[in-house]
Scaffold this motif. Structure first.
Motif, PDB file in Angstrom:
ATOM      1  N   THR A  98       0.825  -1.204   0.000  1.00 36.38           N
ATOM      2  CA  THR A  98       0.000   0.000   0.000  1.00 36.38           C
ATOM      3  C   THR A  98       0.862   1.257   0.000  1.00 36.38           C
ATOM      4  OG1 THR A  98      -1.690  -1.189   1.216  1.00 36.38           O
ATOM      5  CG2 THR A  98      -1.859   1.203   1.190  1.00 36.38           C
ATOM      6  N   ALA A  99       1.891   1.284   0.809  1.00 37.19           N
ATOM      7  CA  ALA A  99       2.759   2.462   0.874  1.00 37.19           C
ATOM      8  C   ALA A  99       3.495   2.672  -0.447  1.00 37.19           C
ATOM      9  CB  ALA A  99       3.752   2.323   2.017  1.00 37.19           C
ATOM     10  N   THR A 117       1.174   4.306  -2.841  1.00 37.06           N
ATOM     11  CA  THR A 117       1.003   5.708  -2.466  1.00 37.06           C
ATOM     12  C   THR A 117       2.183   6.543  -2.940  1.00 37.06           C
ATOM     13  OG1 THR A 117      -0.276   5.045  -0.528  1.00 37.06           O
ATOM     14  CG2 THR A 117       0.636   7.272  -0.520  1.00 37.06           C
TER      15      THR A 117
END
Length: 66
Positions: free
Chosen positions: A13-14, A17
Motif C-alpha cells: 500500500t505504501a 502511495t
C-alpha cells in the motif's frame, strides 16, 4: 507476531502511495514548466498588440454634411 511481520513485509500500500505522489508531482511540474513560457509569450504578444493599437490614429468624430 510472525504473521503480522509477514503481512507488513508483503503490504504494498505504501509503495502504491509513493508511486501516486511521484506521478502527481511530475504532472504538476510539467504543468508549471509549460505554463511559464506560455504565459511569458502571451504577455509579450499582448504588449505588442497594445502598442500597435495605441499607435493607430483615432477616427474622426466630425460629421460632414454635403
Amino acid at each position: 507476531m510472525v504473521e503480522m511481520v509477514k503481512q507488513f513485509v508483503n503490504d504494498e500500500t505504501a509503495a502504491v502511495t509513493v508511486d501516486w505522489v511521484v506521478l502527481t508531482a511530475a504532472i504538476v511540474f510539467l504543468g508549471v514548466a509549460i505554463a511559464i513560457p506560455v504565459g511569458t509569450e502571451t504577455n509579450t504578444l499582448a504588449q505588442k498588440i497594445g502598442t500597435n493599437v495605441g499607435a493607430m490614429p483615432a477616427p474622426s468624430t466630425e460629421i460632414e454634411f454635403d
